[in-house]
Design a protein around this motif. Structure first.
Motif, short mmCIF file in Angstrom:
data_model
loop_
_atom_site.label_atom_id
_atom_site.label_comp_id
_atom_site.label_asym_id
_atom_site.label_seq_id
_atom_site.Cartn_x
_atom_site.Cartn_y
_atom_site.Cartn_z
N PHE A 44 0.89 -1.17 0.00
CA PHE A 44 0.00 0.00 0.00
C PHE A 44 0.92 1.21 0.00
CE2 PHE A 44 -2.59 -3.10 2.65
CZ PHE A 44 -3.23 -3.62 1.54
N LEU A 56 0.73 4.28 2.35
CA LEU A 56 0.69 4.03 3.78
C LEU A 56 2.11 3.72 4.26
CD1 LEU A 56 -2.45 1.71 4.19
CD2 LEU A 56 -2.33 4.19 4.13
N GLU A 112 1.57 1.24 9.00
CA GLU A 112 0.15 1.22 8.62
C GLU A 112 -0.16 0.03 7.71
OE1 GLU A 112 -0.98 5.96 8.71
OE2 GLU A 112 0.13 5.13 7.01
N MET A 169 -0.65 -2.68 10.10
CA MET A 169 -1.88 -2.48 10.88
C MET A 169 -3.10 -2.87 10.05
SD MET A 169 -1.17 -0.75 13.94
CE MET A 169 -2.64 0.13 14.37
N ALA A 170 -3.07 -2.47 8.78
CA ALA A 170 -4.22 -2.70 7.93
C ALA A 170 -4.51 -4.19 7.76
CB ALA A 170 -4.01 -2.05 6.57
N ALA A 171 -3.47 -5.00 7.90
CA ALA A 171 -3.63 -6.42 7.62
C ALA A 171 -4.30 -7.20 8.74
CB ALA A 171 -2.28 -7.05 7.30
N ALA A 172 -4.32 -6.60 9.94
CA ALA A 172 -4.88 -7.34 11.08
C ALA A 172 -6.35 -7.65 10.85
CB ALA A 172 -4.70 -6.52 12.35
N PRO A 173 -6.77 -8.87 11.13
CA PRO A 173 -8.16 -9.25 10.85
C PRO A 173 -9.11 -8.77 11.93
CG PRO A 173 -6.96 -11.11 11.74
CD PRO A 173 -5.98 -9.99 11.66
N GLN A 187 -11.08 -6.12 12.58
CA GLN A 187 -11.00 -4.83 13.26
C GLN A 187 -12.36 -4.16 13.34
OE1 GLN A 187 -7.73 -2.28 12.04
NE2 GLN A 187 -6.77 -3.99 10.95
N GLU A 201 -13.03 -0.92 11.34
CA GLU A 201 -13.23 -0.96 9.89
C GLU A 201 -14.71 -0.87 9.54
OE1 GLU A 201 -11.15 -4.31 8.33
OE2 GLU A 201 -9.19 -3.37 8.61
N GLU A 203 -6.91 -0.95 18.53
CA GLU A 203 -5.77 -0.40 17.81
C GLU A 203 -4.49 -0.61 18.61
OE1 GLU A 203 -6.56 0.11 14.50
OE2 GLU A 203 -5.64 2.10 14.58
N ARG A 238 2.71 -8.36 6.37
CA ARG A 238 1.25 -8.29 6.31
C ARG A 238 0.64 -9.67 6.43
NH1 ARG A 238 0.33 -4.30 1.34
NH2 ARG A 238 0.38 -6.32 0.31
N THR A 297 -2.01 -11.29 9.46
CA THR A 297 -3.33 -11.90 9.32
C THR A 297 -3.45 -13.16 10.17
OG1 THR A 297 -2.67 -13.35 7.51
CG2 THR A 297 -3.48 -11.16 6.89
#
Lengths: 253, 288, 408, 294
Positions: free
Chosen positions: A89, A92, A96, A99-103, A105, A108, A124, A163, A167
């Motif tokens: 990404f 980002l 980040e 962070m975005a990859a964590a399932p 959330q 979101e 977070e 990433r 996950t």
């Protein structure tokens, strides 16, 4: 058995790009797939991860048939891929990206992002802690706040791996992780992969760079023109004349 | 029944114009990977150039060829000045730039010619009748011209070295670059061809209707629809989809209402995309 | 790269300053300020420039005659782009920056409808050439400050019906461009025709900018009409008539003159255009006022004043306004001037044709300005009922055959 | 003078609202929405029709936003999974269909005649006070919208939509469905656009279908391209630059009367086109810089 590939087949206008490929990846194994350009390796990956629909065959992950499951469903089931050309990404930061990859959330969901501020914040914090761990493990601390688009090719591959780790995947499919990466970083990356494997994560790796892969994997599958032509330990496979012929061709001669 | 057939013929004529423009759009899309919104304005340029040539010489053939030539030149110039610079950027950048190019073209035409209409002063003739179906001789000529143009384009694409390279680049830009096909030369030929095809669509539209600075821009939505419907980047698909759109619009609108003609094109498009997300003839593209 | 930003900001700042400059420079109390808000671009572009130039020319004539009520006229011109939003901003600018006391020459109905609330708020007049019936009544004409120099769409439709009757047509169908004017004409015709006991056999509404109108045409022709009444514009009419000719049918056409004009005849050629009937609100051509206007138009545009009926209307707007000012006296406010508009143009006074003549005659009594565009008798809605000319295309020329008069 | 500047500020504020919506959709999520004017039209007609029936504005405004959302949702459902350029065309077509419906369904929209006499906002005030109240309300709308954007950008949701903009396939590979996020973004952005439409209808006081042409969509696109894609300040700056372009030429005429009006209109179009081309070529990040958030 972790991953079972059962007769995957894909054709474009009569041309078989992948034909009737079948093999298995045992739980916690480190398995490689090699083959010359155009052998259908990347297509095979896309078929396994659901980015392409197979004409025939199926994939089973941890004993469950995936049928026509979407890429998202497959990833959520614990099997995550990376890409040959890194797909970071780019705007980002590395942090980040991870962070975005964590399932799962809560933040979101728009409603929660607006109104369940406390819950989101707590979550977070939890994710951030895990991200710091991963960053430290992958030695990415120096670039943690750099937009991922500005990283080197090798670093981007590390971000993609990071990433995948975020996950919580139990099986990671790496698409040419060493391509375009400098030798020092290749060594580094190999060490990480081995460490992760020791923690119980299974790997299926497509690679062009044979020497690096040989040292890493326990089992090697060889593809040529869409077909699986040999399987075995790296030593066995490399001794196979058909492989030498198809894959090493000129170089061996 | 004869009315029905006449509508179908009329739809076919409109469809050929839309299909030619969609072909111009899809040619660029296949190789340069963006939807060129200035396609309509290349049509307009072609029509103006043709009317200029026609008025000067009195020959529609010379006028038309001039239109084609100017259309090709416009395509090449816009490539060299704008789209070459934008290669490798997100396709939306090029799309927006092409909208800007269209504005500039209309602005220049508006300054030169004003906003009044121009027409081809061609003799009109009464129709022939076969079994109570009216056939218009002008339609036959327009149809023949369009078909001839399509034939030429497909010959170029399939039977010349440069055409084969175009298709190779369209199939896989990466591969084409690696295997040493000079993209510059291919792009040059491509933009010239796309400009000329759009200009021809403009000339035919101009002969059937009137010429004014916005004529091509106003056609853009059906042209886009045809290109997408045909599977964007697919030349045969674009032409067939244009014809299908033209015919269906013409035949169906008496039943759904004339004011919904444009909406009908859109709804056909949406329905087809729901069933076949890649368009009627498009191939499924994998993740590289 | 920073330079770009700075330059843009500088440009922005200077644009913000400009209105302040022009505002102070032009705001002179001794002048009566007029806003010329015309369709220079957009769908009315064919007429807008001429309309604007005639406002300027007429103002010059008034000023040359010593001004009205002791004031000179000062004109501020704007382009309304034939679009409501652009027109609203332009009108705001005219009202607030240039402090105009009347806005003259809006053309598209949408533009007039959007601008009317602004002029009403400012208590100033809006003179337009639009057709929409809504402009006659509140909310648009809430204060009696709206004046319409063009026939309403309804009146056009009535004129069409008169013509159709006179020509002996029995089976009319209508084809209308899908906008307020096109549909207004077709509906106006239908209403008037049915009031005479006739029947309209088919009513087609079509969208503009199509590669072909054959489906529409086929449906219209399927009703076996002897005449097609068009509410249309030049471009679509050109295409439709070409396609009609190529069907081999021999129907007649009645259409408004903004479609059925010399450009159409030229585009179609003599054979196709033969017999087209074009109806127009008549410019008051025999009149002295028309001669004055025509001379001014020749000078400004290099062609006959007959080519732009709206320019004659804007010419009249200025002259009537100036006469009303003169009649209302030097200290009158705009609503008082508006009341005088009815008087100086209405029947019962001494007929006059120019501003100078009217100014002189006002000293001794009532006047009746006979305009260049029509005799200009405003009804209580501020609308006029002009006569209509009926022209027929013959051998490549479109020429007037007779005049139709409507009862108000 | 002041009233004119306020008028420009009001129109600018309406454009900013739409630009914020598009910035959320394209700038943050990469959703190529070419149908902006369609939602604008829905918002404007909703409030105009309801106001005619005497429904008060504090009800019609939220309903305008809601109805715009209600149109965005099914459009998103059926077309969000299409490729980005296909979605661009489909959304463009959608906006044209909305316009055609407004043109043709006279029983609902009064068709081509348009709806005149839409009541003003703050009708109890008059003159400058009223105009300032309208401007104030729009500023509040914009501030709320900006606050919401900031909240979104800083949330995990915002992180995810930016991830989608940067690489949709990679998001799928992580087990998250981009479509769901994109639909939400389309709906939310359309709410702002619908609100802008409502404000427009009450401000201009007269709406007709010919006001809702795709040109409006492209103007909003120009605003965010010139201001800076993905930046909230970009939407603001872009809308102001756009207004300067559109309105500035009026004053150019006052200082340079030798340019004919007709040529001026063509020149104006050409300048806007040139700006669009040059910006995409040489400063794709816009005046306010590239995708830099926060």
């Amino acid at each position: 058995m972790s991953l079972a590939i059962q007769g995957l087949t894909k054709a474009y206008g009569g041309l078989h790009v992948v034909s009737d490929v079948r093999f298995e990846v045992p739980k916690g194994a480190l398995v490689g797939v090699i083959g010359p350009n155009g052998a259908g390796k990347s297509t095979l990956f896309s078929l396994i991860t659901g980015f392409l629909a197979a004409d025939a065959g199926d994939v089973a992950f941890e004993g469950r048939s995936l049928g026509r499951a979407s890429p998202m469903e497959r990833a959520r089931s614990g099997m995550v891929r990376t890409f040959q050309v890194p797909r970071e990404f780019s705007h980002l930061t590395v942090r980040e990206n991870l962070m975005a990859a964590a399932p799962g959330q809560a933040g979101e969901r728009l409603i929660d992002a607006f109104f369940r501020f406390g819950t989101v914040k707590a979550q977070e914090k939890e994710i951030a802690a895990k991200v710091e761990e991963t960053i430290a493990f992958l030695r990415l601390a120096k670039v943690a706040d750099v937009p991922a688009g500005r990283l080197s090719g090798g670093q981007k591959k590390l971000v993609e791996l990071g990433r995948a780790l975020m996950t919580g995947a139990r099986m990671i499919l790496l698409d040419e992780p060493f391509a375009g990466v400098n030798p020092v970083l290749i060594e580094e990356l190999s060490v990480r992969i081995r460490e992760l494997n020791e923690r119980g994560i299974g790997f299926l790796i497509i690679e062009h760079d044979l020497p690096a892969l040989n040292k890493l994997v326990s089992t090697l599958h060889v593809m040529d023109r869409g077909e699986l032509i040999a399987s075995g330990t790296p030593a066995e496979v490399l001794a196979n004349p058909r492989v030498r012929d198809a894959y090493l061709g000129g170089a061996a001669a | 029944m004869s009315g029905f057939l006449e509508l179908a013929i009329s739809g076919l004529m409109s469809g050929l114009v839309i299909g030619l423009a969609a072909l111009a759009l899809t040619l660029v899309f296949g190789v340069a990977r963006f939807a060129n919104a200035a396609t309509g304005d290349f049509m307009t340029i072609g029509a103006y150039a043709a009317v200029f040539g026609f008025t000067a010489t009195g020959s529609i053939v010379i006028g038309g060829l001039l239109g084609l030539f100017i259309g090709a030149v416009s395509g090449v110039i816009s490539y060299f000045l704008v789209f070459r610079v934008l290669e490798g950027r997100p396709s939306v950048s090029a799309l927006l730039a092409s909208i800007g190019v269209g504005f500039i073209i209309r602005s220049v035409l508006g300054v030169i010619y004003g906003h009044g209409q121009q027409v081809f002063q061609l003799p009109l003739v009464r129709p022939w009748r076969y079994f109570d179906v009216r056939i218009q001789p002008n339609d036959l000529k327009i149809g023949a011209t369009a078909l001839l143009a399509l034939l030429v384009v497909f010959l170029v694409l399939h039977a010349t070295p440069i055409g084969r390279r175009m298709r190779a680049v369209a199939d896989d830009p990466m591969l084409a670059r690696v295997s040493g096909i000079a993209p510059r030369k291919v792009m040059f030929a491509l933009w010239a061809m796309s400009g000329a095809v759009a200009a021809l669509a403009g000339v035919l539209l101009g002969i059937r209707t009137v010429i004014w600075p916005e004529m091509g821009w106003e056609m853009l939505i059906p042209v886009f629809a045809a290109a997408v419907l045909g599977g964007i980047g697919h030349p045969v698909g674009a032409v067939l989809a244009g014809v299908i759109l033209g015919v269906v619009q013409e035949i169906a609108t008496p039943y759904v209402g004339f004011t919904y003609k444009l909406a009908l094109a859109f709804i056909i498009l949406l329905v087809v995309l729901l069933v076949r997300p890649k368009g009627l003839f498009g191939r499924v593209e994998g993740v590289r | 790269m920073n330079i770009t930003r700075r330059q843009t900001l500088a440009g922005l700042a200077s644009t913000m300053l400009l209105p302040a400059l022009s505002g102070t420079a032009f705001a002179q109390a001794a002048n009566f300020r007029i806003g010329a808000l015309n369709p220079i671009t957009g769908s009315g572009a064919a007429y807008g420039s001429g309309m604007q130039k005639m406002i300027l020319a007429a103002a010059e004539v008034v000023n040359a005659a010593g001004g009205a009520a002791g004031k000179k006229l000062e004109v501020f011109a704007e382009d309304d782009q034939s679009q409501p939003q652009a027109a609203v901003l332009a009108a705001k600018k005219l009202i607030d920056v240039n402090k105009v006391q009347s806005i003259l020459g809006t053309w598209a109905s949408g533009v007039s409808l959007a601008v009317a609330p602004l002029t009403n708020d400012a208590n100033i007049m809006l003179m337009n050439t639009s057709g929409a019936p809504a402009l006659s009544v509140p909310p648009a004409n809430a204060k009696g400050l709206l004046f319409r120099f063009q026939a309403t769409n309804d009146r056009f439709g009535r004129a069409f019906a008169e013509v159709a009757k006179k020509e002996g047509f029995k089976r009319p169908v209508t084809m209308a461009f899908n906008n307020a004017s096109g549909i207004g004409n077709a509906d106006g015709f239908k209403k008037a025709w049915e009031a005479q006991g006739g029947k309209v056999y088919e009513s087609i509404v079509y969208e503009p900018n199509q590669p072909s109108y054959r489906a529409e045409l086929q449906k219209a022709l399927a009703a076996k009409p002897d005449v097609i009444v068009m509410g249309s514009y030049l471009a679509d009419t050109t295409i439709i008539l070409r396609e009609w000719f190529q069907t081999g049918e021999t129907t007649k056409f009645i259409m408004p003159a903004w479609a059925g004009n010399p450009d159409l005849v030229k585009a179609l050629g003599p054979e196709v255009s033969e017999g087209i009937i074009a109806v127009d609100s008549i410019s008051n051509e025999g009149s002295e006022a028309f001669k004055a206007y025509d001379a001014a138009y020749q000078k400004a545009m290099g062609q006959s004043g007959l080519n732009n009926v709206y320019a004659a209307m804007t010419w009249d707007m200025v002259i009537v306004l100036a006469l009303a000012m003169e009649a209302a006296g030097p200290n009158a406010d705009v609503p008082a001037i508006a009341k005088k508009m009815f008087e100086v143009a209405g029947p019962g006074g001494k007929p006059v044709a120019t501003f100078a003549e009217g100014k002189e005659a006002l000293k001794s009594g009532k006047i009746d300005y006979q305009g260049a565009s029509s005799v200009l008798d405003f009804d209580k809605f501020g609308d006029v009922t002009p006569d209509f000319s009926v022209s027929v295309a013959e051998k490549g020329k479109i020429e007037r055959k007779y005049v139709v008069k409507l009862s108000a | 003078m002041d009233a004119y500047l306020i008028a420009i500020a009001i129109i600018t504020a309406i454009y900013v609202l739409m630009a914020l919506g598009l910035n959320l959709q394209y700038g943050l999520t990469g959703l190529v929405n070419f149908g902006v004017v369609g939602f604008f039209c829905v918002g404007a007609y909703t409030t105009a029709i309801l106001s005619q029936k005497g429904v008060p504005q504090y009800i019609t405004f939220p309903l305008a936003a809601l109805l715009a959302m209600a149109f965005a949702w099914p459009l998103g459902l059926v077309s969000i999974r299409l490729r980005e350029d296909y979605f661009a065309i489909v959304s463009l077509g959608f906006s044209e269909v909305v316009r055609l419906v407004a043109t043709s369904e006279g029983w609902l929209t009064q068709g081509v005649q348009g709806i005149p006499g839409i009541p003003k906002m703050f009708g109890t005030f008059s003159g400058t006070t009223q105009a300032l109240a309208v401007l104030g309300l729009l500023v509040v709308f914009n501030l709320v919208a900006i606050a919401a954007m900031l909240r979104i950008v800083r949330s995990p949701f915002g992180r995810m939509i930016e991830a989608i903009r940067d690489n949709e396939e990679a998001v799928k590979a992580l087990g998250k469905d981009p479509a769901g996020f994109k639909i939400q973004v389309l709906v939310l952005g359309s709410a702002l656009t619908g609100l802008a439409g409502a404000a427009y209808a009450h401000y201009i006081g007269f709406i007709s279908p010919e006001q809702f042409i795709p040109l409006i969509t492209f103007q909003i696109w120009m605003a965010i391209i010139m201001g800076g894609v993905g930046r909230i300040s970009g939407a603001l700056v872009g809308a102001i630059i756009l207004m300067v372009f559109l309105e500035g030429s009026r004053f150019l005429r006052d200082v340079m009367p030798f340019i004919s009006e007709v040529a001026m209109a063509s020149v104006r179009l050409g300048v806007v086109g040139l700006a669009l081309v040059l910006f995409t070529m040489y400063r794709p990040q816009g005046l306010m810089g590239d995708f830099t958030r926060k």
